[in-house]
Design a protein around this motif. Structure first.
Motif, PDB file in Angstrom:
ATOM      1  N   TYR A 234      25.210 -21.217 -38.876  1.00 48.19           N
ATOM      2  CA  TYR A 234      25.263 -19.771 -38.625  1.00 48.19           C
ATOM      3  C   TYR A 234      24.669 -19.003 -39.808  1.00 48.19           C
ATOM      4  O   TYR A 234      23.999 -17.982 -39.621  1.00 48.19           O
TER       5      TYR A 234
ATOM      6  N   ILE B 254      33.850 -21.786 -39.810  1.00 51.76           N
ATOM      7  CA  ILE B 254      34.532 -21.553 -38.540  1.00 51.76           C
ATOM      8  C   ILE B 254      35.925 -22.179 -38.561  1.00 51.76           C
ATOM      9  O   ILE B 254      36.720 -21.960 -37.657  1.00 51.76           O
TER      10      ILE B 254
ATOM     11  N   SER C 184      33.913 -15.362 -43.329  1.00 50.37           N
ATOM     12  CA  SER C 184      34.392 -15.205 -41.965  1.00 50.37           C
ATOM     13  C   SER C 184      35.898 -14.988 -41.976  1.00 50.37           C
ATOM     14  O   SER C 184      36.625 -15.588 -42.770  1.00 50.37           O
TER      15      SER C 184
ATOM     16  N   THR D 241      38.672 -16.014 -40.692  1.00 47.14           N
ATOM     17  CA  THR D 241      39.322 -17.082 -39.940  1.00 47.14           C
ATOM     18  C   THR D 241      40.285 -17.840 -40.837  1.00 47.14           C
ATOM     19  O   THR D 241      40.141 -17.820 -42.069  1.00 47.14           O
TER      20      THR D 241
ATOM     21  N   LEU E 191      35.425 -12.752 -36.433  1.00 45.81           N
ATOM     22  CA  LEU E 191      35.053 -13.999 -35.766  1.00 45.81           C
ATOM     23  C   LEU E 191      36.038 -14.290 -34.644  1.00 45.81           C
ATOM     24  O   LEU E 191      37.180 -14.682 -34.894  1.00 45.81           O
TER      25      LEU E 191
ATOM     26  N   GLN F 276      36.999 -16.780 -31.665  1.00 43.67           N
ATOM     27  CA  GLN F 276      36.715 -18.199 -31.505  1.00 43.67           C
ATOM     28  C   GLN F 276      37.395 -18.791 -30.279  1.00 43.67           C
ATOM     29  O   GLN F 276      38.442 -18.299 -29.831  1.00 43.67           O
TER      30      GLN F 276
ATOM     31  N   PRO G 260      32.429 -20.014 -32.148  1.00 46.98           N
ATOM     32  CA  PRO G 260      32.448 -18.559 -31.932  1.00 46.98           C
ATOM     33  C   PRO G 260      32.229 -18.203 -30.465  1.00 46.98           C
ATOM     34  O   PRO G 260      31.347 -18.769 -29.804  1.00 46.98           O
TER      35      PRO G 260
ATOM     36  N   PHE H 164      28.337 -12.866 -34.260  1.00 49.78           N
ATOM     37  CA  PHE H 164      28.813 -13.358 -35.557  1.00 49.78           C
ATOM     38  C   PHE H 164      27.649 -13.475 -36.538  1.00 49.78           C
ATOM     39  O   PHE H 164      27.751 -13.068 -37.704  1.00 49.78           O
TER      40      PHE H 164
ATOM     41  N   ASP I 186      26.584  -9.946 -37.566  1.00 50.31           N
ATOM     42  CA  ASP I 186      27.562  -9.324 -38.460  1.00 50.31           C
ATOM     43  C   ASP I 186      27.521  -9.964 -39.851  1.00 50.31           C
ATOM     44  O   ASP I 186      27.690  -9.278 -40.865  1.00 50.31           O
TER      45      ASP I 186
END
Length: 399
Positions: free
Chosen positions: A219, A290, A311, A313, A331, A333, A341, A347, A350
């Motif tokens: 990503y 992630i 992120s 998360t 994020l 998910q 995602p 994502f 951003d």
């Protein structure tokens, strides 16, 4: 009180945050109690109180999960005499579980990650992923106490293993040694930057992490395509989980290097001093994970005084304060264990926007870095974390 710490990683063989955690925690705990460390990767004759184990010879060619369990059996036999055993990651969890049963002592484990939330490991371990998952589940359900490195991680544990009594799952954050992690001298920063072909006069984004699905490197590479042309991207990324993943990242980095200048990929594991210098010269540190129970690498960047874009998360929002020490990227998910995602393009966009915002405002990024350094020192000291860990030990022994 004698406590045996059981771990896959221990210096000089440290590959991730769990290894850093055990090294730092053991040093501080040793000021208060008798600590013995048992680890993988062979003997450590130069380290008193540390016993390292090789994989049994007859398992040398076996599936990696079986090799791990072979070491676990040797550890379990050797914890005789301990008042409590404390294991870290699935690699050593079964050793703690079996050692606790064999010698009738409490087993405490620290949760640095969860196998149910890393299904991509089946690419790496094949059927061994079923074994690692079994070993982890068995150890968690039998443990006297489970230490989660963040509140987000605690919620993941209770969701993944609903049979565990919630009262047994406690939060003790990871820590950072802000004396060891600090901004190097400007001369040292300049030397390291020059050695890797990095232009100190251009803004830079840095990533530090293993090449694994959970770190979200793909990503980041996609987001980097839309960063301003003057922004450099420094990738301290190595130890790929699989050859296929290594090839995928190589192809994408090569493509990115054809599109823009200032893309620097450092695949070897660097000494801490060089990592600190690279973090210090960067405008922003990026953590596009992630899956991240806490993300000790964010603490390392903050301790050096670098702003963080990460992120939102796992336990990351418990470390990075949005708008103060960095920026958090929303994020959404899937909840199927993959962490994929729901809206990957959003994502990526951003992430690119947050990086563009801070690389375009170096004064703001520097102010966030200073705030991050202060937060790391005040909230995540190893002394406080060791005391909280000792409380967990006393509670488990009292029970």
């Amino acid at each position: 009180m004698r406590v045996d710490l059981l771990t896959r990683e221990f210096p000089p063989h440290v590959y991730g945050g769990a290894g850093v955690h055990v090294a730092e925690l053991s040093a501080v705990l040793a000021q208060h109690i008798d600590v013995r460390v048992r680890c993988f990767d062979g003997p450590r004759p130069d380290r008193p109180g540390v016993t390292g184990y090789d994989v049994p010879a007859d398992l040398a060619d076996a599936n990696p999960a079986l090799r791990t369990l072979g070491v676990d059996l040797r550890m379990a036999a050797d914890v005789a005499g301990a008042d409590l055993v404390h294991s870290h990651t699935w690699y050593a969890n079964l050793a703690g579980h079996l050692g606790g049963l064999l010698h009738d002592v409490p087993h405490v484990l620290s949760a640095h990650s969860l196998e149910p939330l890393r299904p991509w490991k089946a690419e790496q371990l094949g059927g061994g992923y079923a074994l690692s998952s079994w070993a982890e589940r068995t150890a968690y359900e039998g443990a006297a106490r489970v230490i989660a490195v963040s509140a987000g991680m605690r919620a993941d544990i209770l969701r993944s293993y609903p049979q565990i009594d919630p009262e047994k799952v406690v939060v003790v954050h990871n820590g950072i040694d802000t004396d060891a992690w600090a901004r190097p001298a400007e001369e040292a920063i300049a030397q390291v930057a020059a050695a890797h072909g990095i232009d100190p006069d251009r803004p830079a984004v840095i990533f530090v992490g293993r090449i694994t699905r959970q770190k979200g490197l793909g990503y980041l590479l996609a987001a980097a395509e839309s960063l301003p042309a003057d922004v450099q991207l420094i990738l301290c990324a190595g130890a790929p989980d699989t050859a296929e993943l290594a090839a995928e990242v190589t192809e994408r980095v090569n493509r990115l290097q054809q599109q823009r200048t200032g893309v620097v990929w450092i695949s070897e594991m660097l000494p801490r001093e060089q990592v600190m210098a690279l973090l210090a010269m960067a405008t922003v540190f990026v953590c596009p994970s992630i899956y991240e129970p806490l993300g000790i690498v964010n603490l390392e960047a903050m301790a050096v005084g670098t702003a963080v874009v990460a992120s939102a998360t796992g336990g990351i929002p418990e470390v990075v304060q949005h708008g103060t020490t960095g920026l958090l990227v929303p994020l959404e998910q899937l909840t199927d264990g993959t962490g994929t995602p729901l809206h990957p393009e959003r994502f990526i966009a951003d992430l690119a926007a947050a990086l563009t915002e801070l690389t375009g405002d170096p004064d703001r990024a520097a102010a966030m870095g200073a705030a991050g350094r202060q937060r790391a020192a005040e909230q995540f000291s190893w002394a406080a974390i060791a005391e909280r860990t000792l409380e967990v030990y006393r509670d488990a022994l009292g029970a």
